[in-house]
Motif scaffolding. Structure first.
Motif, PDB file in Angstrom:
ATOM      1  N   SER A   1       8.501  -1.055  22.568  1.00 12.37           N
ATOM      2  CA  SER A   1       8.867  -0.524  23.890  1.00 12.37           C
ATOM      3  C   SER A   1       8.928   0.990  23.810  1.00 12.37           C
ATOM      4  O   SER A   1       8.911   1.576  22.710  1.00 12.37           O
ATOM      5  N   LEU A   2       9.021   1.645  24.959  1.00  8.04           N
ATOM      6  CA  LEU A   2       9.114   3.104  24.958  1.00  8.04           C
ATOM      7  C   LEU A   2      10.366   3.554  24.217  1.00  8.04           C
ATOM      8  O   LEU A   2      10.341   4.549  23.482  1.00  8.04           O
ATOM      9  N   ASP A   3      11.469   2.826  24.373  1.00  3.10           N
ATOM     10  CA  ASP A   3      12.699   3.183  23.653  1.00  3.10           C
ATOM     11  C   ASP A   3      12.488   3.097  22.142  1.00  3.10           C
ATOM     12  O   ASP A   3      12.994   3.943  21.391  1.00  3.10           O
ATOM     13  N   GLU A   4      11.738   2.092  21.685  1.00  2.00           N
ATOM     14  CA  GLU A   4      11.465   1.962  20.252  1.00  2.00           C
ATOM     15  C   GLU A   4      10.551   3.083  19.769  1.00  2.00           C
ATOM     16  O   GLU A   4      10.719   3.604  18.658  1.00  2.00           O
ATOM     17  N   ILE A   5       9.589   3.461  20.593  1.00  2.00           N
ATOM     18  CA  ILE A   5       8.722   4.587  20.243  1.00  2.00           C
ATOM     19  C   ILE A   5       9.533   5.869  20.148  1.00  2.00           C
ATOM     20  O   ILE A   5       9.360   6.669  19.219  1.00  2.00           O
ATOM     21  N   ILE A   6      10.442   6.058  21.084  1.00  2.00           N
ATOM     22  CA  ILE A   6      11.306   7.245  21.062  1.00  2.00           C
ATOM     23  C   ILE A   6      12.135   7.280  19.782  1.00  2.00           C
ATOM     24  O   ILE A   6      12.281   8.340  19.150  1.00  2.00           O
ATOM     25  N   GLN A   7      12.669   6.146  19.378  1.00  2.00           N
ATOM     26  CA  GLN A   7      13.457   6.092  18.142  1.00  2.00           C
ATOM     27  C   GLN A   7      12.619   6.518  16.944  1.00  2.00           C
ATOM     28  O   GLN A   7      13.091   7.272  16.070  1.00  2.00           O
ATOM     29  N   ASN A   8      11.381   6.053  16.896  1.00  2.00           N
ATOM     30  CA  ASN A   8      10.483   6.445  15.809  1.00  2.00           C
ATOM     31  C   ASN A   8      10.137   7.919  15.873  1.00  2.00           C
ATOM     32  O   ASN A   8      10.120   8.613  14.838  1.00  2.00           O
TER      33      ASN A   8
END
Length: 239
Positions: free
Chosen positions: A68-75
């Motif tokens: 998800s975009l939130d997971e991409i942001i975390q990375n």
């Protein structure tokens, strides 16, 4: 409890995986690396995010393929060593808004949707694409008549697998219960949405980004969405 609604993911489920999404992902990673990553860490950043620059592709099962975009942001935050969430959201939205879709229906999909409508189902779309992109899909495939409700993902909206992504549908159909909804999708996030929301059924398909071992929490796995029609018609007829 009998199923009433079938919610389909779009890219990789209703249509062949839209390669324009891969181009968006690669461009976003390119811009992120150029802006935030030092030269000695460039190779590590691409590998971590799942982008193969030599083949110009996003690798299955990696953050850019199915996160998800939130997971991409975390990375991105971890690789940059700082909070780049606002930049990531703005860049993602810009690239999506300027994306040129590549739309091709999964073979047999129109007949499958027709069969489900005749069985008495309400049919919806639950997509991470924007309203603009979803409207382009509906127009290009001439499938507007099949869909009773569409949930797209706009800026700052809830995203799969957050159960709040289904709030628009529950507001639209006030007496609808979670157990009366099935999700059909190609990614782990689609299946996790069903689990997080307590939906009545989850069906995974292998026509998109998800690999079979990543989709094992689904109630059923089919090669493609049209192959699930007989199962869904039988479910509709269950007493």
């Amino acid at each position: 409890m009998a199923l009433k609604w079938i919610l389909f993911d779009k890219d990789g489920t209703l249509i062949d995986f839209d390669m324009s999404w891969m181009k968006v992902d690669i461009q976003m990673v390119d811009e992120f690396v150029e802006k935030y990553i030092s030269q000695e860490n460039v190779e590590h950043a691409y590998k971590t995010l799942g982008v193969d620059k030599e083949k110009d592709q996003v690798l299955p099962g990696t953050p850019m393929a199915c996160g998800s975009l939130d997971e991409i942001i975390q990375n991105f935050n971890a690789l940059a060593g700082e909070d780049v969430s606002e930049w990531t959201r703005q860049t993602s939205q810009y690239l999506i808004d300027h994306r040129i879709p590549e739309i091709k229906c999964i073979e047999g999909m129109t007949d499958a949707l027709d069969a489900l409508k005749h069985a008495g189902y309400q049919i919806g779309i639950l997509t991470s694409d924007t309203k603009k992109g979803t409207e382009q899909f509906v127009e290009a495939t001439d499938t507007e008549a099949f869909f009773d409700f569409i949930i797209s993902t706009e800026a700052n909206a809830a995203e799969k697998p957050n159960p709040e992504v289904l709030c628009p549908l529950f507001e639209h159909v006030s007496d609808l219960r979670a157990e009366e909804i099935a999700i059909v999708g190609d990614s782990p996030n689609d299946i996790q949405t069903a689990i997080n929301s307590g939906l009545g059924l989850s069906i995974a398909v292998l026509t998109g980004v998800g690999q079979e071992h990543e989709l094992q929490h689904a109630d059923y796995i089919f090669q493609s969405a049209p192959e699930a029609v007989n199962l869904l018609v039988d479910k509709k007829n269950e007493k």
